[in-house]
Each structure stands twice: as C-alpha cells, then as structure tokens.
Design an enzyme around this catalytic site. Structure first.
Site, PDB file in Angstrom:
ATOM      1  N   GLU A  24      47.042   6.451 -45.676  1.00 17.90           N
ATOM      2  CA  GLU A  24      46.176   5.760 -46.639  1.00 17.90           C
ATOM      3  C   GLU A  24      46.477   4.264 -46.681  1.00 17.90           C
ATOM      4  O   GLU A  24      46.798   3.693 -47.722  1.00 17.90           O
ATOM      5  CB  GLU A  24      46.313   6.399 -48.028  1.00 17.90           C
ATOM      6  CG  GLU A  24      45.793   7.824 -48.072  1.00 17.90           C
ATOM      7  CD  GLU A  24      45.786   8.452 -49.453  1.00 17.90           C
ATOM      8  OE1 GLU A  24      44.955   9.349 -49.689  1.00 17.90           O
ATOM      9  OE2 GLU A  24      46.612   8.047 -50.302  1.00 17.90           O
ATOM     10  N   GLU A  67      43.537  15.271 -45.548  1.00 19.94           N
ATOM     11  CA  GLU A  67      43.907  15.605 -46.922  1.00 19.94           C
ATOM     12  C   GLU A  67      42.648  15.940 -47.702  1.00 19.94           C
ATOM     13  O   GLU A  67      41.680  15.183 -47.675  1.00 19.94           O
ATOM     14  CB  GLU A  67      44.627  14.446 -47.645  1.00 19.94           C
ATOM     15  CG  GLU A  67      46.034  14.182 -47.182  1.00 19.94           C
ATOM     16  CD  GLU A  67      46.734  13.139 -48.042  1.00 19.94           C
ATOM     17  OE1 GLU A  67      46.413  13.045 -49.254  1.00 19.94           O
ATOM     18  OE2 GLU A  67      47.593  12.418 -47.516  1.00 19.94           O
TER      19      GLU A  67
END
Length: 467
Positions: A173, A362
């Site tokens: 991320e 995810e």
C-alpha cells in the site's frame, strides 16, 4: 459461476510478518518501525525498553507455529500465500554489509514448508515496516541513502530465494505514506508535504531498482507493486464533484502511474507547482523509473465518495482513509462501507488504465466472532461478504480484465494494523487470543473455512449469484 475463473487462478490468503510472526527480537532480528507502534498505525511512536511488551511481540506466534498454519491453509486448498519478509530479520539495523543468516534461514524453512503443499509464495519486501535503525541514523526514506540499503536487501533475498519465490511485491500500500508517514516512509507524522513526497520519490526509485534486480536475478519471476485501492465515486453529478473525485483518485493512482508507466504524470507536476512542493529528481532517477512492474496488485475493502463541498458531510473512517459515505451502501461494525460492485469497477478502472495483469492481494471483513458453546464459529456475515465480492471478480473477468489471483486478507486471525487489536478478526481460522494478549493461541476452523475450501476446490463455481 460457469467457469469464469481461469484454471491457473491463484486462490489463497494474505498476512504480514509484523502482524503474525511475533518473535520480535528472536534470532538476531532488529527493531522495526512497526515494533515502535505497539498500538498500531494510529498509535503513538513508543520507544522500546528492556522488559516491556506489546501484542505484536508475540502476535499469533506464526514464527514458531507456521507448519501447523500452512497445513491448515493447504487443507483449504490454497494455491498461493502472500506474506512479507521482515526486513529487520535480514538486516537488523538496515545498513549492515552482510545479512543475518538466522533470519534468512527462517524464510527458507517457511518457503520449504509451503512448497510441500504446492503453495506458491507471493512475497512483499516491505509491509508497513523497515529497520528502525534506518529512521534513527538516516531519517528513513527521507534520505537518498536508504535507496541503496533497500536495494541491497532486495538483491539479498532475490538471490537467496530465487528458486523458491517467483512472485514478488515491493511496498505494501505504497500510497498510504500520504496518510501515515512514519509507517510508510519513516518520517514524523507532522512532516510537511515536500518532505513526504521527497521520501516517496526515494521509495519509488528504490522500487524500480528492485524491479530491475528481480528481472536480472529471477528471470522467470514476476514483480508487482501494491496499492491501497481507495476508489471514490462523485457524490453527485455536479461537474465540480466529478473534478474533485478525479483529483482525489489521482492522489493514489499517481503511485501506479509512476510504477507502471515509468514516469511522473503531468498532473503531478501541476500539483507540486500549485502546492509549493519541491522534490529533487535527478536524471538518473528518471532513467531508473523506466524499469516498470510486471503486474498491479492492490487491496480493496471499501469505496467512498468525494465532493467539492466536504464540510457539509460527516466522513467515514476506513483503515487509513477518510471518505464521504455513500448513502446507498451499508457499513461494517467498524464503519467501513461494503461495496462488492466497487471491486468490479476498480478492476476495470485499473485494467483500462494500465493493461497489466491485476492481483487482488487484500480483501476481507473484520468482525467480532463468537465461539459457540459447541466450539463452532458461524461467520455467515464473512461468507456473504466474500461471496459477493468474488462474484464481482468473476464479472470483471467476464468483462475482459486479466486477474491473476485473489488472496483474502487475514485467512488466519491476526493483529490488526490500525489499532493492534485481535478482536477485529478476518480469518477463516480462529486464534484464541484477545486484545489484552490473553489466550491459548489454539487454532480453530470457522464455518467460512469450509466455505472457502469449496470455493477453491470448485474454482469459484460454488459462489452464489444474488438476485
């Protein structure tokens, strides 16, 4: 689902070293930035002292219990497991000339255990942590020197595991550094935008160097980036809302643009200029950035809305981002809006933009699970959430999007990143530990365990289309 998922689709789950391994100073590991955040990403940075403890220090003790956990993943039929290497296990301070052999040996054992069951590793080089020594001595990613330290680390693990790991990710991320600078780039939370973007630039250059090294050392491998997929819709059809939505989506798409296209987009030049942001970019940097990733990976938990008049609305808090709530969506008990169709939309947006394979690494639902008197855990809410999202993945594949795989977040309960809680559970496997650190660490299969096993076994054909 009539066979929409490709035959080689990589079904599995995703964890992170700092949220499952524990053993935080075992076998020569150094302190990481995550170790300095015992209350999670949004907690204070806390110096460590001899004899103190935090819940992540043991986490779920994956460091010692991984054979049992890998066997449970194999029982579900995992084709792939995403995890990360704890950088401070390999280079405890970050700037050593030679790596820590005990740390390298641990991941050899882990990857060998996965290979016994035919589970492919998908390995993140830096997942919300870096050696704390690099922040102390160099100012984290604020220093250009950190690029070289990261490249040394990346080359070390590529050489060591080149026959065991074929799928790699650089930074988890990577766009979240705008919202949690210490977690992302090792900078103080009150750093100004120029400092943060300079650190981000160093990280983007380091990512490109790692891509080049992977292509050289693991020629049969693939390496991707990893984005927090914070897709936003316009709150209304007012042109001003549309432009504001485009601007806010570009805040995170910028990272994918650089890593997939190999250069800074023009809109960022205007953004830097209008906000007085100074970023030192050398000609060598520009050449380095041309080494682009092989695929795009991303997390997806929720969508949100954007408006040119945000002060009129309350915001909904996600894991990291604040978003204006969508009035058409329900929310989880943590206030995260649930939008399965948004995953299909995001997959199409990313594929239209980059024309590179996509990997959903995810996705999941954090919830408070209850163990019944007979020991069962009936998490139908999780099954419904995942079913509805996977149905939309199948629709995106039917749209023509190339999707490599799907690794649900936290297939075994773990310590949450945001607030270092055990009570926010994502897993198909229950771990007996509470927020205070009490519990036996016993593993227990939830109802969703058997549901996901059937999904994988049927290659998605057991999913239920709603409506």
């Amino acid at each position: 689902m009539n066979g929409k998922f490709p035959h080689d689709f990589l079904w599995g789950g995703a964890v992170a070293a700092n949220q499952v391994e524990g053993a935080y100073l075992t076998d020569g590991k150094g302190l990481s930035t995550s170790d300095l955040q015992p209350q999670g990403i949004f907690g204070a940075i806390t110096p460590r002292h001899e004899g103190d403890s935090g819940i992540k220090d043991l986490a779920i003790d994956f460091y010692h219990r991984y054979p049992q956990d890998i066997a449970l993943f194999a029982e579900m039929g995992f084709k792939c497991l995403r995890t990360s290497i704890a950088w401070a296990r390999i280079f405890p301070q970050g700037d050593e000339e030679t790596p820590n052999e005990a740390g390298l040996a641990f991941y050899d054992r882990l990857f060998d255990e996965m290979a016994k069951y035919g589970i492919q590793p998908l390995i993140t080089l830096s997942h919300y942590e870096m050696p704390y020594g690099l922040t102390q001595k160099y100012g984290g990613w604020g220093s250009r020197a950190t690029i070289g330290f990261f490249e040394r680390y990346a080359r070390t693990v590529f050489e060591r595991y080149k026959h065991k790991v074929k799928h790699w990710l650089t930074f988890n991320e990577i766009n979240m550094s705008l919202h949690a600078p210490f977690t992302g780039v090792g900078l103080p939370a009150d750093s100004d935008k120029s400092a943060i973007y300079q650190a981000i630039h160093h990280q983007l250059v380091a990512s490109a160097r790692a891509v080049k090294a992977c292509h050289e050392i693991v020629p049969q491998g693939k390496i991707g980036n990893m984005l927090l997929g914070g897709i936003l819709y316009p709150l209304s059809c007012k042109p001003e809302d549309l432009l504001e939505t485009q601007r806010q989506n570009r805040d995170w798409l910028f990272f994918g643009d650089v890593q997939a296209r190999g250069y800074y987009p023009a809109y960022m030049q205007r953004f830097f200029r209008e906000n007085g942001i100074q970023v030192a970019i050398t000609e060598e940097d520009r050449q380095t950035l041309r080494e682009t990733i092989d695929f795009i990976s991303f997390s997806y938990y929720m969508s949100g809305c954007a408006t040119a008049d945000p002060e009129q609305y309350e915001t909904a808090r996600g894991n990291i981002l604040d978003m204006v709530p969508n009035p058409h969506l329900a929310s989880s008990e943590w206030g995260w809006q649930i939008d399965p169709v948004g995953l299909r939309y995001l997959l199409n947006v990313l594929y239209d933009r980059y024309q590179k394979p996509l990997f959903i690494v995810e996705n999941g639902l954090g919830a408070r699970d209850r163990v019944e008197a007979d020991g069962s855990i009936n998490d139908d809410y999780r099954i419904n959430y995942l079913n509805d999202h996977l149905v939309q993945v199948a629709e995106a594949i039917d749209d023509g999007v190339e999707v490599m795989g799907y690794t649900s977040w936290g297939p075994i309960d773990l310590v949450s990143a945001s607030k270092a809680e055990m009570s926010k559970r994502y897993g198909f496997i229950y771990v007996d530990r509470d927020d205070a650190g009490n519990g036996s660490l016993e593993r227990r299969r939830k109802k969703s365990f058997y549901w996901y096993r059937d999904v994988i076994h049927s290659n998605g054909n057991s999913l239920k289309q709603k409506g």
